[in-house]
Design a protein around this motif. Structure first.
Motif, PDB file in Angstrom:
ATOM      1  N   LEU A 140     -13.682  36.280  -3.908  1.00  0.00           N
ATOM      2  CA  LEU A 140     -14.124  35.641  -2.669  1.00  0.00           C
ATOM      3  C   LEU A 140     -13.078  35.779  -1.570  1.00  0.00           C
ATOM      4  CD1 LEU A 140     -15.893  32.314  -3.723  1.00  0.00           C
ATOM      5  CD2 LEU A 140     -16.914  34.375  -2.760  1.00  0.00           C
ATOM      6  N   GLY A 141     -11.792  35.725  -1.955  1.00  0.00           N
ATOM      7  CA  GLY A 141     -10.742  35.876  -0.954  1.00  0.00           C
ATOM      8  C   GLY A 141     -10.773  37.240  -0.302  1.00  0.00           C
ATOM      9  N   VAL A 142     -10.935  38.293  -1.092  1.00  0.00           N
ATOM     10  CA  VAL A 142     -11.013  39.651  -0.548  1.00  0.00           C
ATOM     11  C   VAL A 142     -12.272  39.800   0.291  1.00  0.00           C
ATOM     12  CG1 VAL A 142     -11.106  42.101  -1.119  1.00  0.00           C
ATOM     13  CG2 VAL A 142      -9.712  40.573  -2.506  1.00  0.00           C
ATOM     14  N   PHE A 143     -13.397  39.298  -0.227  1.00  0.00           N
ATOM     15  CA  PHE A 143     -14.668  39.401   0.491  1.00  0.00           C
ATOM     16  C   PHE A 143     -14.596  38.678   1.833  1.00  0.00           C
ATOM     17  CE2 PHE A 143     -19.077  37.922   1.292  1.00  0.00           C
ATOM     18  CZ  PHE A 143     -19.717  39.147   1.320  1.00  0.00           C
ATOM     19  N   GLU A 144     -13.985  37.498   1.843  1.00  0.00           N
ATOM     20  CA  GLU A 144     -13.859  36.719   3.077  1.00  0.00           C
ATOM     21  C   GLU A 144     -13.067  37.482   4.133  1.00  0.00           C
ATOM     22  OE1 GLU A 144     -13.835  33.774   6.004  1.00  0.00           O
ATOM     23  OE2 GLU A 144     -15.097  33.947   4.219  1.00  0.00           O
ATOM     24  N   HIS A 145     -11.947  38.061   3.742  1.00  0.00           N
ATOM     25  CA  HIS A 145     -11.105  38.754   4.720  1.00  0.00           C
ATOM     26  C   HIS A 145     -11.745  40.064   5.190  1.00  0.00           C
ATOM     27  CE1 HIS A 145      -7.682  36.037   4.714  1.00  0.00           C
ATOM     28  NE2 HIS A 145      -7.892  35.871   3.424  1.00  0.00           N
ATOM     29  N   LEU A 146     -12.438  40.748   4.302  1.00  0.00           N
ATOM     30  CA  LEU A 146     -13.188  41.933   4.731  1.00  0.00           C
ATOM     31  C   LEU A 146     -14.282  41.533   5.721  1.00  0.00           C
ATOM     32  CD1 LEU A 146     -13.689  43.997   1.446  1.00  0.00           C
ATOM     33  CD2 LEU A 146     -12.383  44.698   3.452  1.00  0.00           C
ATOM     34  N   GLY A 147     -14.982  40.459   5.387  1.00  0.00           N
ATOM     35  CA  GLY A 147     -16.072  40.003   6.257  1.00  0.00           C
ATOM     36  C   GLY A 147     -15.596  39.632   7.652  1.00  0.00           C
ATOM     37  N   ARG A 148     -14.446  39.023   7.736  1.00  0.00           N
ATOM     38  CA  ARG A 148     -13.920  38.655   9.053  1.00  0.00           C
ATOM     39  C   ARG A 148     -13.648  39.899   9.892  1.00  0.00           C
ATOM     40  NH1 ARG A 148      -9.625  33.655   8.098  1.00  0.00           N
ATOM     41  NH2 ARG A 148     -11.027  32.324   6.873  1.00  0.00           N
ATOM     42  N   GLN A 149     -13.138  40.940   9.254  1.00  0.00           N
ATOM     43  CA  GLN A 149     -12.867  42.168  10.004  1.00  0.00           C
ATOM     44  C   GLN A 149     -14.157  42.900  10.367  1.00  0.00           C
ATOM     45  OE1 GLN A 149      -9.877  42.379  11.107  1.00  0.00           O
ATOM     46  NE2 GLN A 149      -9.367  40.620   9.800  1.00  0.00           N
ATOM     47  N   VAL A 150     -15.153  42.846   9.493  1.00  0.00           N
ATOM     48  CA  VAL A 150     -16.465  43.421   9.819  1.00  0.00           C
ATOM     49  C   VAL A 150     -17.039  42.719  11.050  1.00  0.00           C
ATOM     50  CG1 VAL A 150     -18.871  43.527   9.033  1.00  0.00           C
ATOM     51  CG2 VAL A 150     -17.025  44.263   7.507  1.00  0.00           C
ATOM     52  N   ARG A 151     -16.926  41.413  11.074  1.00  0.00           N
ATOM     53  CA  ARG A 151     -17.412  40.650  12.229  1.00  0.00           C
ATOM     54  C   ARG A 151     -16.631  41.020  13.482  1.00  0.00           C
ATOM     55  NH1 ARG A 151     -17.441  34.444  11.108  1.00  0.00           N
ATOM     56  NH2 ARG A 151     -15.177  34.793  11.197  1.00  0.00           N
ATOM     57  N   ALA A 152     -15.306  41.214  13.329  1.00  0.00           N
ATOM     58  CA  ALA A 152     -14.476  41.575  14.480  1.00  0.00           C
ATOM     59  C   ALA A 152     -14.812  42.966  15.011  1.00  0.00           C
ATOM     60  CB  ALA A 152     -13.000  41.504  14.097  1.00  0.00           C
ATOM     61  N   LEU A 153     -15.392  43.820  14.174  1.00  0.00           N
ATOM     62  CA  LEU A 153     -15.801  45.156  14.616  1.00  0.00           C
ATOM     63  C   LEU A 153     -17.046  45.122  15.496  1.00  0.00           C
ATOM     64  CD1 LEU A 153     -15.281  47.264  11.355  1.00  0.00           C
ATOM     65  CD2 LEU A 153     -14.045  47.540  13.511  1.00  0.00           C
ATOM     66  N   GLY A 154     -17.681  43.957  15.599  1.00  0.00           N
ATOM     67  CA  GLY A 154     -18.872  43.843  16.423  1.00  0.00           C
ATOM     68  C   GLY A 154     -20.168  44.192  15.708  1.00  0.00           C
TER      69      GLY A 154
END
Length: 232
Positions: free
Chosen positions: A119-133
């Motif tokens: 979940l920690g890895v998924f959360e941080h990946l997801g935040r960057q995906v969101r930051a990509l627009g």
């Protein structure tokens, strides 16, 4: 009669959950998951199994804690990144290198998808995906695809390293594999023969990042368009 001087008692480092987890990681690295027993851990820590159970209830909790400790260091590796793509690169390489150094965590992370390490890895990946627009509707798919790629390639790389015969270095192993590809039937394996030289010369981490960029190119193509500037 001369009295015998008493030897000073050696003060032992107190047993803590952190020490237990650290010892478990070392044991997993050398003996694998099957070698992680409370008896072996107690011997390594010079204590009794009962003392370990005071801090950890069982092997599953210990495996999760060991995995969490390794992954926690990895997740913090991208803090200095300045862009979402750089952050994903740093996080992905951190996980890739962690699985290479600790092959057991690849299996452990995928075994417990609803628990903290993955979940920690998924959360941080997801935040960057969101930051990509990326549009919200594609967040889950994009983050899941990235995570599957990172864990899959990282696990396969670790498995390949373990499969190398003792006494054979990586260059020799790849040269032998490439030679086998070059000797394949030219009609049935035309493509495989054509990339045999690339197999011989490739760098695992560079190829890993190149594949990651293929994913990121597709993901960023989903980016929501920005409104054109309104002329003054």
């Amino acid at each position: 009669m001369a009295t015998r001087a008493r030897r000073p008692e050696r003060r032992e480092e107190p047993l803590t959950r952190e020490r237990i987890v650290e010892a478990a990681v070392e044991l997993l690295d050398t003996a694998g998951e099957r070698g992680l027993t409370f008896r072996a851990l107690a011997e390594r820590l010079a204590t009794g199994p009962g003392a370990i159970y005071w801090h950890v209830t069982g092997k599953n909790e210990l495996l999760n804690a060991a995995t969490d400790a390794v992954v926690a260091d990895t997740v913090g590796s991208y803090a200095a990144a300045t862009t979402p793509r750089e952050a994903i690169h740093a996080l992905a390489l951190g996980v890739f290198d962690a699985i290479d150094a600790h092959p057991w965590i690849g299996t452990q992370i995928t075994r417990t998808p609803s628990q903290t390490p993955m979940l920690g890895v998924f959360e941080h990946l997801g935040r960057q995906v969101r930051a990509l627009g990326v549009p919200h509707a594609a967040h889950f798919t994009a983050a899941s695809a990235l995570l599957s790629y990172i864990l899959g390639v990282g696990g396969q790389n670790a498995a390949n390293a373990r499969g190398v015969e003792p006494g054979t270095n990586r260059t020799e192993f790849l040269d032998a594999a490439a030679t086998t590809w070059e000797d394949l039937d030219p009609d049935e394996y035309a493509f495989t023969r054509s990339v045999a030289g690339q197999l011989r010369e490739h760098d695992d981490r560079a190829e890993f990042l190149a594949g990651l960029d293929l994913f990121l190119t597709g993901i960023t193509a989903l980016r929501e368009p920005t409104d054109p500037a309104v002329p003054s």
